[in-house]
Design a protein around this motif. Sequence first.
Motif, PDB file in Angstrom:
ATOM      1  N   VAL A  37      32.584  41.306  24.196  1.00  0.00           N
ATOM      2  CA  VAL A  37      33.136  41.371  22.839  1.00  0.00           C
ATOM      3  C   VAL A  37      33.948  40.111  22.589  1.00  0.00           C
ATOM      4  N   ARG A  38      33.981  39.678  21.328  1.00  0.00           N
ATOM      5  CA  ARG A  38      34.771  38.519  20.930  1.00  0.00           C
ATOM      6  C   ARG A  38      35.365  38.755  19.549  1.00  0.00           C
ATOM      7  N   TYR A  39      36.574  38.220  19.336  1.00  0.00           N
ATOM      8  CA  TYR A  39      37.151  38.150  17.992  1.00  0.00           C
ATOM      9  C   TYR A  39      37.711  36.749  17.812  1.00  0.00           C
ATOM     10  N   ARG A  40      37.271  36.054  16.759  1.00  0.00           N
ATOM     11  CA  ARG A  40      37.756  34.714  16.463  1.00  0.00           C
ATOM     12  C   ARG A  40      38.376  34.711  15.071  1.00  0.00           C
ATOM     13  N   PRO A  41      39.691  34.456  14.959  1.00  0.00           N
ATOM     14  CA  PRO A  41      40.317  34.422  13.633  1.00  0.00           C
ATOM     15  C   PRO A  41      39.956  33.153  12.875  1.00  0.00           C
ATOM     16  N   ALA A  42      40.046  33.228  11.555  1.00  0.00           N
ATOM     17  CA  ALA A  42      39.814  32.057  10.716  1.00  0.00           C
ATOM     18  C   ALA A  42      40.929  31.046  10.916  1.00  0.00           C
ATOM     19  N   VAL A  43      40.636  29.766  10.641  1.00  0.00           N
ATOM     20  CA  VAL A  43      41.649  28.727  10.781  1.00  0.00           C
ATOM     21  C   VAL A  43      42.694  28.828   9.684  1.00  0.00           C
ATOM     22  N   SER A  44      42.316  29.368   8.528  1.00  0.00           N
ATOM     23  CA  SER A  44      43.262  29.476   7.416  1.00  0.00           C
ATOM     24  C   SER A  44      44.223  30.623   7.641  1.00  0.00           C
ATOM     25  N   ASP A  78      30.123  38.771   9.185  1.00  0.00           N
ATOM     26  CA  ASP A  78      29.462  37.694   8.440  1.00  0.00           C
ATOM     27  C   ASP A  78      29.976  36.299   8.761  1.00  0.00           C
ATOM     28  N   GLY A  79      31.179  36.202   9.355  1.00  0.00           N
ATOM     29  CA  GLY A  79      31.692  34.880   9.705  1.00  0.00           C
ATOM     30  C   GLY A  79      30.806  34.126  10.673  1.00  0.00           C
ATOM     31  N   LEU A  80      29.969  34.863  11.425  1.00  0.00           N
ATOM     32  CA  LEU A  80      29.101  34.216  12.410  1.00  0.00           C
ATOM     33  C   LEU A  80      27.917  33.512  11.748  1.00  0.00           C
ATOM     34  N   ILE A  81      27.450  34.035  10.619  1.00  0.00           N
ATOM     35  CA  ILE A  81      26.185  33.525  10.062  1.00  0.00           C
ATOM     36  C   ILE A  81      26.299  32.965   8.652  1.00  0.00           C
ATOM     37  N   GLU A  82      27.260  33.432   7.858  1.00  0.00           N
ATOM     38  CA  GLU A  82      27.270  33.060   6.442  1.00  0.00           C
ATOM     39  C   GLU A  82      28.013  31.748   6.203  1.00  0.00           C
ATOM     40  N   ARG A  83      27.468  30.905   5.316  1.00  0.00           N
ATOM     41  CA  ARG A  83      28.098  29.683   4.849  1.00  0.00           C
ATOM     42  C   ARG A  83      27.973  29.654   3.332  1.00  0.00           C
ATOM     43  N   ARG A  84      28.990  29.165   2.666  1.00  0.00           N
ATOM     44  CA  ARG A  84      29.005  29.223   1.205  1.00  0.00           C
ATOM     45  C   ARG A  84      27.909  28.402   0.558  1.00  0.00           C
ATOM     46  N   ASP A  85      27.432  27.388   1.230  1.00  0.00           N
ATOM     47  CA  ASP A  85      26.473  26.471   0.617  1.00  0.00           C
ATOM     48  C   ASP A  85      25.037  26.738   1.053  1.00  0.00           C
ATOM     49  N   GLU A  86      24.736  27.923   1.641  1.00  0.00           N
ATOM     50  CA  GLU A  86      23.377  28.187   2.071  1.00  0.00           C
ATOM     51  C   GLU A  86      23.042  29.665   1.960  1.00  0.00           C
ATOM     52  N   ASP A  87      21.757  29.964   1.903  1.00  0.00           N
ATOM     53  CA  ASP A  87      21.282  31.336   1.836  1.00  0.00           C
ATOM     54  C   ASP A  87      21.515  32.031   3.176  1.00  0.00           C
ATOM     55  N   THR A 102      34.455  22.345  12.494  1.00  0.00           N
ATOM     56  CA  THR A 102      35.758  22.099  11.873  1.00  0.00           C
ATOM     57  C   THR A 102      36.659  23.324  11.898  1.00  0.00           C
ATOM     58  N   GLY A 103      36.170  24.442  12.444  1.00  0.00           N
ATOM     59  CA  GLY A 103      36.976  25.647  12.507  1.00  0.00           C
ATOM     60  C   GLY A 103      36.378  26.738  11.642  1.00  0.00           C
ATOM     61  N   ASP A 104      36.647  27.985  12.029  1.00  0.00           N
ATOM     62  CA  ASP A 104      36.094  29.121  11.310  1.00  0.00           C
ATOM     63  C   ASP A 104      36.780  29.261   9.959  1.00  0.00           C
ATOM     64  N   THR A 105      35.992  29.407   8.893  1.00  0.00           N
ATOM     65  CA  THR A 105      36.569  29.647   7.571  1.00  0.00           C
ATOM     66  C   THR A 105      36.721  31.133   7.292  1.00  0.00           C
ATOM     67  N   ASP A 106      36.156  31.972   8.166  1.00  0.00           N
ATOM     68  CA  ASP A 106      36.294  33.419   8.035  1.00  0.00           C
ATOM     69  C   ASP A 106      36.391  33.997   9.436  1.00  0.00           C
ATOM     70  N   ASP A 107      36.956  35.216   9.521  1.00  0.00           N
ATOM     71  CA  ASP A 107      37.015  35.899  10.812  1.00  0.00           C
ATOM     72  C   ASP A 107      35.613  36.128  11.346  1.00  0.00           C
ATOM     73  N   THR A 108      35.518  36.271  12.648  1.00  0.00           N
ATOM     74  CA  THR A 108      34.243  36.629  13.281  1.00  0.00           C
ATOM     75  C   THR A 108      34.504  37.629  14.403  1.00  0.00           C
ATOM     76  N   ALA A 109      33.823  38.786  14.321  1.00  0.00           N
ATOM     77  CA  ALA A 109      33.802  39.747  15.414  1.00  0.00           C
ATOM     78  C   ALA A 109      32.386  39.794  15.961  1.00  0.00           C
ATOM     79  N   LEU A 110      32.266  39.935  17.272  1.00  0.00           N
ATOM     80  CA  LEU A 110      30.959  39.864  17.924  1.00  0.00           C
ATOM     81  C   LEU A 110      30.921  40.847  19.092  1.00  0.00           C
ATOM     82  N   VAL A 111      29.834  41.637  19.169  1.00  0.00           N
ATOM     83  CA  VAL A 111      29.597  42.539  20.293  1.00  0.00           C
ATOM     84  C   VAL A 111      28.183  42.291  20.807  1.00  0.00           C
TER      85      VAL A 111
END
Length: 410
Positions: free
Chosen positions: A201-208, A353-362, A397-406
Motif C-alpha cells: 500500500v502507498r499514500y502520496r500527498p499532493a505537493v500543494s 485518480d492522482g496516479l493516472i489523471e492529468r488536466r491536459d490529457e484524456d 515536478t511533484g504530485d498535484t493531487d493525492d494518490t492512494a495505491l493498493v
Amino acid sequence: MRKPQIDYAAVFHALPGMVALLTPGLVYVDANEDFTRLAGRTREQLLGRYIFDVFPENPNDPAATGMRETRASMLRVVATGERDTMALLRYDIEDPGRPGHWVEHFWSPVNAPVVGPDGRVVLIVHRVEEITELIRARGGTGSDSSRARVLEAELYTRARELQEVNERLRGAHAREREVALALQEAMLPAPMPVGHHRAAVRYRPAVSALNVCGDWYDLVDLPGDRIAVAVGDVVGHGLGAACVMGQLRSALSAAARVTVGPAQALEALGLYACHVDGAESTTVVKAFIDWDTHTLTYSSAGHPPPALLHPDGTVIFLDQATDPPLGARPEHVPRPQASMAFAGGATLVMYTDGLIERRDEDIDVGLARLADSLIRHGKAHPEALADALLADLLPATGDTDDTALVIIRL
C-alpha cells in the motif's frame, strides 16, 4: 554524508539588504554589511548604542514622525512577540561627514521578534529596505512631484504588506497541511499482511498545501481465505476532507464485514454518506477477493477502474460494474457488481485518480500509461512494483493531487 558546518555569523553579515539586531531596550547588538554601508555608520558607531542616539530625528523638520513610529513598532514587537511591518517612512539622516546637514531618506522597515526559551522576546530583527534612489529616480522637483513620489512610495509599501499577508497565509496553509496529514496518517490502516498473500500500500500527498487528504485505502480480512479491499477519494481537501475520509473508511470497513458483496457494502456506505457533510460525490471502488474459488467480485461508485495484470502479461481494467459517486442520486438504487475468475500469480492494482489523471490529457492516456508500466514491472514483488508505478506515473515536478495505491498479488 556529513552535515555541513554553517557559519551563521558570516551568513548574517552577507545577507542582502539592511539587517540589524537590537535588544528589547532598542540597543544595537549587531548589523550586517549592507546596513553599515547604506546607513553610513561603522559598527563601532552602532554597537552598544541606543538606536535613536545614533539616528536622532531631524531637528529642522517639526513634522517628522520617523523616530516615534519606529520606536512604537519595535516596542509593539517586544510586547506582542509578533512581526510588525511598517508603512513607508521618511527618516532623514545626518551626514557623518557634514555635521548639521541632513539627507532625505525613504525606508521600508519590518521588525520581527527573536524569542527565547521562556517565550520572551530577546532580540529584535530590524530589516530595512532603502528605496530613496527609487523614489528620486521617479520623482522631480516641486510640490506636485513630491506628492506623486510619496504616493508611489505608499503604493510600494502596500505591495510589500500584501506580500507579508501572502507569506502568513502560506504559513497557515503549511500548518494546516501538517495537521491534516498527521490526521490522515493516523486514520489510514498500517500496512498489514493479507494472510499468506503478498500486498503493498502507498499514500502520496499532493505537493500543494491546499490539495492534501481525502484519498484512502482499506483492507479487511473476511472469513475463509478472503479479503475485502477498497480505495476511495473524497472531493474536498485539507482537515475537512481528512475527517470525512475517516468516517467513510470506517463505515465501509464495517459494512464489508456484514454484507454479502461489494455492491451491498457500497449501498450501505451511500446511505450513511447522505448524513455526512462533505461526503457527497465521493468516489470509491470495493473488491472482494476469494482465493478458495479464485473469484474477484467488485463494484465501483464513480471511481477509476482497478487494473488486473494476468500472469501472461495482459492487462484489463475492471469497468463492468461502475455506478455514479456517493450521493449523486436523489434516491436509493441498488448498485451493480461484477465477478471474474483469476489465475494464481495475477496482480490487482487499485488506486485513486492522482496516479493516472492529468488536466491536459484524456483519462485513457493515463490508463494506457498505467497498463504499460504494469506490463514492464509486473513480475516484481508488490512492494517494488508499487515504487515503480509511482516513479513512472507521478509527475517529476511533484504530485498535484493525492494518490492512494493498493497492490495485491492474487
